[in-house]
Design a protein around this motif. Structure first.
Motif, PDB file in Angstrom:
ATOM      1  N   PRO A  44       0.833  -1.282   0.046  1.00 31.92           N
ATOM      2  CA  PRO A  44       0.303  -0.263   0.061  1.00 31.92           C
ATOM      3  C   PRO A  44       0.542   1.137   0.141  1.00 31.92           C
ATOM      4  O   PRO A  44       1.925   1.405   0.364  1.00 31.92           O
ATOM      5  CB  PRO A  44      -0.858  -0.365   1.148  1.00 31.92           C
ATOM      6  N   PRO A  45       0.668   2.069  -0.734  1.00 25.54           N
ATOM      7  CA  PRO A  45       0.937   3.799  -0.484  1.00 25.54           C
ATOM      8  C   PRO A  45       1.201   4.051   1.218  1.00 25.54           C
ATOM      9  O   PRO A  45       0.477   3.901   1.657  1.00 25.54           O
ATOM     10  CB  PRO A  45       0.817   4.072  -1.893  1.00 25.54           C
ATOM     11  N   PRO A  46       2.557   4.867   1.084  1.00 24.16           N
ATOM     12  CA  PRO A  46       2.296   5.356   2.794  1.00 24.16           C
ATOM     13  C   PRO A  46       1.517   6.095   2.610  1.00 24.16           C
ATOM     14  O   PRO A  46       0.389   6.605   3.591  1.00 24.16           O
ATOM     15  CB  PRO A  46       3.819   6.045   2.534  1.00 24.16           C
ATOM     16  N   TYR A  82     -17.827   3.094   3.404  1.00 26.33           N
ATOM     17  CA  TYR A  82     -16.247   3.677   3.329  1.00 26.33           C
ATOM     18  C   TYR A  82     -15.354   4.077   2.728  1.00 26.33           C
ATOM     19  O   TYR A  82     -15.219   3.853   1.554  1.00 26.33           O
ATOM     20  CB  TYR A  82     -15.638   2.618   4.052  1.00 26.33           C
ATOM     21  N   LEU A  83     -14.755   5.369   2.652  1.00 30.78           N
ATOM     22  CA  LEU A  83     -13.447   5.973   1.925  1.00 30.78           C
ATOM     23  C   LEU A  83     -12.161   5.370   1.744  1.00 30.78           C
ATOM     24  O   LEU A  83     -11.494   5.598   3.205  1.00 30.78           O
ATOM     25  CB  LEU A  83     -13.249   7.425   1.905  1.00 30.78           C
ATOM     26  N   VAL A  84     -12.391   4.967   0.767  1.00 36.48           N
ATOM     27  CA  VAL A  84     -10.348   4.730   0.732  1.00 36.48           C
ATOM     28  C   VAL A  84      -9.296   5.752  -0.123  1.00 36.48           C
ATOM     29  O   VAL A  84      -9.955   5.320  -1.204  1.00 36.48           O
ATOM     30  CB  VAL A  84     -10.753   3.452   0.348  1.00 36.48           C
ATOM     31  N   ARG A  85      -9.007   5.862   0.310  1.00 34.12           N
ATOM     32  CA  ARG A  85      -7.734   7.313  -0.063  1.00 34.12           C
ATOM     33  C   ARG A  85      -6.770   6.575  -0.289  1.00 34.12           C
ATOM     34  O   ARG A  85      -5.963   6.050  -0.338  1.00 34.12           O
ATOM     35  CB  ARG A  85      -7.631   7.743   0.623  1.00 34.12           C
ATOM     36  N   HIS A  86      -6.708   6.904  -2.314  1.00 27.72           N
ATOM     37  CA  HIS A  86      -5.551   5.759  -2.552  1.00 27.72           C
ATOM     38  C   HIS A  86      -4.515   7.342  -4.271  1.00 27.72           C
ATOM     39  O   HIS A  86      -6.009   7.361  -4.205  1.00 27.72           O
ATOM     40  CB  HIS A  86      -5.793   4.285  -2.694  1.00 27.72           C
ATOM     41  N   PRO A  87      -3.597   6.959  -4.107  1.00 23.86           N
ATOM     42  CA  PRO A  87      -2.987   7.799  -5.169  1.00 23.86           C
ATOM     43  C   PRO A  87      -3.628   7.661  -6.339  1.00 23.86           C
ATOM     44  O   PRO A  87      -3.263   9.015  -7.948  1.00 23.86           O
ATOM     45  CB  PRO A  87      -1.906   7.539  -4.903  1.00 23.86           C
ATOM     46  N   ARG A  88      -4.080   5.772  -6.784  1.00 23.24           N
ATOM     47  CA  ARG A  88      -5.101   6.072  -8.012  1.00 23.24           C
ATOM     48  C   ARG A  88      -5.789   6.184  -8.308  1.00 23.24           C
ATOM     49  O   ARG A  88      -6.620   6.075  -9.325  1.00 23.24           O
ATOM     50  CB  ARG A  88      -4.229   3.961  -8.597  1.00 23.24           C
ATOM     51  N   GLY A  89      -6.813   6.499  -6.800  1.00 25.02           N
ATOM     52  CA  GLY A  89      -8.096   6.934  -7.164  1.00 25.02           C
ATOM     53  C   GLY A  89      -9.121   6.632  -5.714  1.00 25.02           C
ATOM     54  O   GLY A  89      -8.654   5.369  -5.117  1.00 25.02           O
ATOM     55  N   ASP A  90      -9.731   8.042  -5.486  1.00 21.43           N
ATOM     56  CA  ASP A  90      -9.907   7.240  -4.378  1.00 21.43           C
ATOM     57  C   ASP A  90     -11.672   6.763  -4.705  1.00 21.43           C
ATOM     58  O   ASP A  90     -12.106   6.957  -5.858  1.00 21.43           O
ATOM     59  CB  ASP A  90     -11.153   8.628  -3.596  1.00 21.43           C
ATOM     60  N   LEU A  91     -11.804   5.360  -3.899  1.00 17.85           N
ATOM     61  CA  LEU A  91     -12.878   4.260  -3.575  1.00 17.85           C
ATOM     62  C   LEU A  91     -13.662   5.020  -2.892  1.00 17.85           C
ATOM     63  O   LEU A  91     -12.925   4.814  -1.419  1.00 17.85           O
ATOM     64  CB  LEU A  91     -12.852   2.909  -4.299  1.00 17.85           C
ATOM     65  N   GLY A 211      -3.511  -3.019  -8.684  1.00 15.58           N
ATOM     66  CA  GLY A 211      -2.727  -4.295  -8.434  1.00 15.58           C
ATOM     67  C   GLY A 211      -1.200  -3.887  -8.062  1.00 15.58           C
ATOM     68  O   GLY A 211      -0.117  -4.457  -8.150  1.00 15.58           O
ATOM     69  N   ASP A 212      -1.647  -3.228  -6.655  1.00 13.38           N
ATOM     70  CA  ASP A 212      -0.488  -3.171  -5.267  1.00 13.38           C
ATOM     71  C   ASP A 212      -1.455  -4.413  -4.169  1.00 13.38           C
ATOM     72  O   ASP A 212      -0.277  -4.381  -2.958  1.00 13.38           O
ATOM     73  CB  ASP A 212       0.250  -2.888  -5.281  1.00 13.38           C
ATOM     74  N   PRO A 235      -1.009   0.879   5.328  1.00 14.86           N
ATOM     75  CA  PRO A 235       0.185   0.625   5.971  1.00 14.86           C
ATOM     76  C   PRO A 235      -0.442   0.621   8.134  1.00 14.86           C
ATOM     77  O   PRO A 235       0.045   1.660   7.953  1.00 14.86           O
ATOM     78  CB  PRO A 235       0.721   2.456   5.768  1.00 14.86           C
ATOM     79  N   GLY A 236       0.178  -0.737   8.018  1.00 13.39           N
ATOM     80  CA  GLY A 236       0.034  -0.957   9.862  1.00 13.39           C
ATOM     81  C   GLY A 236      -1.132  -1.319   9.692  1.00 13.39           C
ATOM     82  O   GLY A 236      -2.038  -1.696  10.995  1.00 13.39           O
ATOM     83  N   ALA A 237      -2.154  -2.238   9.000  1.00 10.99           N
ATOM     84  CA  ALA A 237      -3.559  -2.422   9.446  1.00 10.99           C
ATOM     85  C   ALA A 237      -4.353  -3.754   8.290  1.00 10.99           C
ATOM     86  O   ALA A 237      -3.774  -3.233   6.750  1.00 10.99           O
ATOM     87  CB  ALA A 237      -4.557  -1.016   9.725  1.00 10.99           C
TER      88      ALA A 237
END
Length: 309
Positions: A44-46, A82-91, A211-212, A235-237
Motif C-alpha cells: 500500500p502507498p504510504p 467507507y472512503l479509501v483514499r489511494h493515489p490511483r483513485g479514491d473509492l 495491482g499493489d 500501512p499497518g492495518a
C-alpha cells in the motif's frame, strides 16, 4: 369450546417449537485452513488512508441478527460508506443511505417495512463535499452487493460508477425483488469487473483493484449471486469488508448464521452463506490481525477516522 382450547393449545405449542427452532443458538463449525495459506503480500502507498462515513441506521434486536442473539437486546444495524483514499483513485466501499432513502424504503416488501425502523444521518456525498472532496471525483463505489441499503447513496453520486462483479451486474439487471431499487435507478452506471484465477486467502479467484495488493476483492456468493468480500491493506492495518455475509461481528466470532426468518428474507442461497461464514471464521482464527467488518456493525469501525470539514 373444549375442542377450541385444545386446538389453540396445539397451535401455540407449534409456534413455540418453531420459535425455538428458528432462534436456537447453533454454532457453526470452523474448518481448518490449508497450512499453505498465509497473509498475501501487499504494497500500500504510504499515504493510503481509510475513513468511515456513517449515514444512518436500521433498528432491530440481536435475536434477529444471529442465532444465539438475546431477545430484547437492541442493536443498531449501521449504514456506513467507507472512503479509501489511494493515489490511483479514491473509492467508496458501499454508499450507505442517500437522500432518497424514504422513497426507497417505501418500495421494500411489506414484511420488511413492518419489521424495520430506521434513522437517517448525513449522506456520504454530503460528507465528502463538506470535507472538500468533490463526490464526482471518485474513481467509483466498490459494492459488496447491490441490495437497496448498499446502493441507496448512489442516487447522490451521478456519474460515479458502481464497481461490481459480472454476476452482481446480472443480479441488478434481473427482476428479483431484492434488486428492485438498484434496477430502477436510471443513472446507475455499472462497471463490471472479472476475477483472475489468482488465489487469495483460500479463495480461488481475486481482483486486485490497483495491482499493489492494497485492495483485493474475492467472490463470496450466497447473500446475492455476486456478493464479494473486499480486503483492504493499509500501512499497518488490514480489513475485510464482508458485506452482509453476517450482520454483526458475533456471526463470525461464534460463528453463527442468521435465524431462519432473517435468512429467508434476505439470502439467496443459505448453504453458500453458511460456507462463507465458516471460511471467514477460519480466517479470523488464523489471522486475528485482519479486522472483520460486517456492513451493519459499527464496532469494528469505531477506531477508523471520520471525515472532518
Amino acid at each position: 369450546m373444549r375442542r377450541f382450547f385444545k386446538w389453540l393449545g396445539g397451535f401455540l405449542l407449534v409456534l413455540l417449537v418453531l420459535n425455538v427452532w428458528m432462534f436456537w443458538p447453533v454454532r457453526l463449525a470452523v474448518p481448518l485452513l490449508d497450512a499453505s495459506i498465509d497473509l498475501p503480500a501487499a504494497h500500500p502507498p504510504p499515504d493510503m488512508a481509510i475513513y468511515a462515513l456513517p449515514t444512518g441506521a436500521m433498528h432491530s434486536q440481536a435475536v434477529f441478527a444471529y442465532r444465539g442473539g438475546t431477545p430484547g437486546e437492541h442493536r443498531d444495524f449501521t449504514m456506513t460508506a467507507y472512503l479509501v483514499r489511494h493515489p490511483r483513485g479514491d473509492l467508496l466501499i458501499d454508499s450507505g443511505f442517500g437522500t432518497q432513502v424514504d422513497a426507497q424504503f417505501a418500495r421494500l416488501p411489506m414484511l420488511m417495512q413492518v419489521t424495520s425502523t430506521y434513522s437517517k444521518g448525513t449522506p456520504a456525498a454530503r460528507q465528502l463535499a463538506a470535507a472538500g472532496i468533490e463526490p464526482g471525483s471518485l474513481a467509483g463505489v466498490l459494492l459488496t452487493h447491490a441490495h437497496w441499503d448498499h446502493v441507496s447513496g448512489m442516487t447522490d453520486l451521478p456519474g460515479v460508477p458502481a464497481w461490481l462483479p459480472e454476476a452482481e451486474a446480472a443480479f441488478v439487471h434481473g427482476d428479483l425483488p431484492m434488486a428492485a431499487i438498484a434496477h430502477s435507478m436510471p443513472n446507475l452506471a455499472l462497471r463490471p469487473y472479472a476475477f483472475a484465477d489468482t488465489p487469495y486467502l483460500g479463495y480461488a479467484r481475486s481482483f486486485d483493484v490497483w495491482g499493489d495488493g492494497s485492495i483485493v476483492v474475492v467472490p463470496a456468493p450466497g447473500h446475492t449471486s455476486g456478493s464479494v468480500v473486499i480486503f483492504v491493506t493499509l500501512p499497518g492495518a488490514r480489513y475485510a469488508f464482508v458485506g452482509d455475509i453476517v450482520w454483526q461481528s458475533e456471526g463470525i466470532e461464534r460463528p453463527a448464521e442468521r435465524p431462519w426468518i432473517s435468512r429467508h428474507l434476505v439470502d439467496l442461497d443459505g448453504d453458500q452463506v453458511r460456507a462463507q461464514i465458516e471460511h471467514l471464521a477460519a480466517l479470523h482464527q488464523r489471522f486475528p490481525q485482519i479486522v472483520m467488518v460486517p456492513a451493519h456493525d459499527a464496532r469494528p469501525t469505531a477506531a477508523m477516522p471520520r471525515l472532518t470539514p
